[in-house]
Design a protein around this motif. Structure first.
Motif, short mmCIF file in Angstrom:
data_model
loop_
_atom_site.label_atom_id
_atom_site.label_comp_id
_atom_site.label_asym_id
_atom_site.label_seq_id
_atom_site.Cartn_x
_atom_site.Cartn_y
_atom_site.Cartn_z
N ARG A 78 0.85 -1.18 0.00
CA ARG A 78 0.00 0.00 0.00
C ARG A 78 0.88 1.23 0.00
O ARG A 78 1.77 1.35 0.84
N PHE A 79 0.68 2.13 -0.93
CA PHE A 79 1.40 3.42 -0.93
C PHE A 79 0.63 4.41 -1.78
O PHE A 79 -0.12 4.00 -2.68
N ALA A 202 2.49 -1.19 4.34
CA ALA A 202 2.20 0.17 3.87
C ALA A 202 3.39 1.11 4.01
O ALA A 202 3.99 1.21 5.07
N ARG A 203 3.69 1.78 2.91
CA ARG A 203 4.68 2.87 2.92
C ARG A 203 3.91 4.17 2.95
O ARG A 203 3.01 4.40 2.14
N HIS A 204 4.25 5.04 3.94
CA HIS A 204 3.54 6.30 4.08
C HIS A 204 4.56 7.37 4.44
O HIS A 204 5.60 7.06 5.02
N ASP A 205 4.25 8.62 4.09
CA ASP A 205 5.18 9.71 4.43
C ASP A 205 5.45 9.78 5.93
O ASP A 205 6.51 10.25 6.36
N ARG A 246 -1.71 5.92 8.38
CA ARG A 246 -0.71 5.31 7.49
C ARG A 246 -1.32 4.25 6.57
O ARG A 246 -0.76 3.94 5.53
N LEU A 350 10.17 0.22 2.22
CA LEU A 350 8.90 0.58 2.87
C LEU A 350 9.03 1.57 4.03
O LEU A 350 8.04 2.15 4.45
N ARG A 352 10.43 5.00 6.18
CA ARG A 352 10.94 6.35 5.98
C ARG A 352 12.24 6.48 6.76
O ARG A 352 12.25 6.38 7.98
N LEU A 365 9.77 5.74 -4.02
CA LEU A 365 8.46 5.61 -4.66
C LEU A 365 8.58 5.00 -6.06
O LEU A 365 7.76 4.18 -6.47
N LEU A 368 8.79 1.32 -5.76
CA LEU A 368 7.47 0.71 -5.52
C LEU A 368 6.66 0.67 -6.82
O LEU A 368 5.99 -0.32 -7.13
#
Ligand code: RFL
Ligand code: PHB
Length: 391
Positions: A78-79, A202-205, A246, A350, A352, A365, A368
């Motif tokens: 998920r991103f 999940a990759r999130h800022d 996230r 994944l 940060r 990104l 991904l």
């Protein structure tokens, strides 16, 4: 006391090794410093590779796993508020993974060992392994307040990252390869059905998040937090809010909240000790190598090591040739380094990194996007996740 194989540590590595040796008719003694309840309740891994499932089944330790384990044919990446499913069997020639907790694997193996009469000593803390360079290695240990000696033909150090077996290597005889990460995982267990039927990475800022599970009614979730985070700084409400942010998507997916029953912070590191053998002492599992948990590889590597040892010993007993035992470290390390690489890359993909530049964020990104947009790239990830075969 005297035995053929002295096993230090009753985590998954030591317990499975004892089972494999039992099946071969080789006697062994397992020494475990903690008590049984502690070993059976320590929350850790949740994902078994296909190869691990096959080994447990073949060892006669797979009945409950087959009844209660959840076979998973995919994971979700998920991103950018989007979801992408990785279809494991379609990309790996039919392989999948199984959700069955390490606690349950340990309970099953302990029960089998004790049914067969053991010996498996809880509250038995190894103090030192001695004589590794002779053909009569010994484990000095403390049990019920007395110091005892276990004399062996071989000692297998399955005593985890903080064990004593590694101390056997004289200065200069071993080398460590290591990396620490500037972040950790905050993990919770919650009494709530998982919000998705497969694992979500999940990759999130704001950082990485993972949605996993233990059963159809128990969720296991993780958040990337800064290294050194104090778990008390995170109330249940704060954890759920952060997970929600996230894991958020553009569609109608929703996170289910429930009572949190356990909460802890795990530091992240990569660590390999080479070689994995000194004389008649063999290291297996976390005693020899650590991976960051992102790739779900730790327990599976431990299984690979002890299978390699048991097969090599059987080969020696069957043919008189020590060739495979002599190749133990090199054989294990080939697979270990593939898992180290995979875990490192999946972590970098994944998480940060607080030190990352805006350029590096864009590269992450782009990686991904590449994985989700190219079948060969996706296949590479799927193969690594489903697991590297045993030689
Ligand atoms: P363990 O499980 O640490 O067991 C070592 C045992 O040795 C005992 N011991 C001693 N006994 C006698 N004398 C001494 N002096 C002793 N010193 C120590 C300890 O009490 C203990 O019982 O090592 P082992 O058997 O090598 O197994 C390795 C796995 O536990 C580990 O790699 C995994 O849990 C890693 N891991 C995961 N692996 C996976 O394959 N899939 C996953 O999904 C996964 N998720 C995880 C994980 C590890 C995590 N943490 C907490 C590190 C998730 C997390 C959060
Ligand atoms: C877990 O369920 O504990 C788990 C699952 C996948 C991972 C790490 C841990 O990559």
């Amino acid at each position: 006391m005297r035995t053929t194989v002295g096993i230090v540590g009753a985590g998954p590595a030591g317990l499975l090794l004892a089972r494999l040796l039992d099946n071969e008719g080789v006697d062994s003694v397992v020494l475990e410093s903690r008590d049984r309840a502690y070993v059976e309740q320590r929350q850790r891994a949740g994902i078994l590779e296909q190869g691990t499932v096959d080994v447990l089944r073949d060892a006669g330790a797979g009945d409950r796993m087959d009844r209660e384990g959840l076979r998973h044919d995919g994971i979700e990446l998920r991103f950018g508020r989007r979801r992408h499913r990785i279809d494991l069997p379609a990309l790996t020639g039919g392989r999948s993974v199984t959700v069955y907790a390490q606690t349950e694997v340990c309970k099953d193996l302990i029960a089998l060992r004790l049914e067969g009469g053991g010996p498996l000593l809880f509250g038995a803390r190894a103090l030192a392994v001695e004589g590794a360079e002779t053909d009569r290695p010994r484990v000095r240990y403390l049990h019920e307040g007395r110091e005892e000696l276990l004399e062996c033909d071989y000692v297998v150090g399955c005593d985890g990252f903080r064990g004593v077996s590694r101390e056997v290597f004289p200065p200069g005889a071993g080398r460590v390869f290591e990396r620490t990460y500037p972040f950790a995982w905050l993990g919770i267990l919650a009494d709530v059905p998982p919000s998705h039927d497969e694992l979500v990475y999940a990759r999130h800022d704001r950082g990485f998040a993972l949605l996993s599970m233990r059963s159809p009614t128990v969720s296991r979730l993780y958040l990337q937090v800064p290294g050194g985070t104090d778990v008390r700084a995170w109330s249940d409400g704060r954890i759920w809010d952060e997970l929600e942010r996230r894991l958020e998507t553009d569609d109608d997916w929703r996170l289910r909240r429930g009572p949190v029953t356990a909460k802890s912070v795990t530091p992240m590191r990569s660590h390999v000790h080479e070689p994995m053998r000194h004389g008649r002492l063999f290291l297996a599992g976390d005693a020899a190598h650590i991976v960051p948990p992102t790739g779900a590889k730790g327990l599976n590597l431990a299984v690979g090591d002890v299978v390699t040892f048991a097969r090599a010993l059987a080969h020696l007993r069957g043919t008189g040739s020590a060739e495979r035992l002599d190749a133990y470290s090199a054989t294990c390390l080939r697979r270990v380094w593939q898992a180290e690489r995979f875990s490192y890359e999946m972590t970098a993909l994944l998480h940060r990194d607080p030190g990352a530049t805006p350029f590096e964020d864009r590269i992450q990104l782009a990686r991904l996007e590449r994985i989700t947009g190219s079948r060969p790239a996706e296949q590479d990830l799927a193969e690594g996740y489903a697991g590297f075969p045993l030689e």
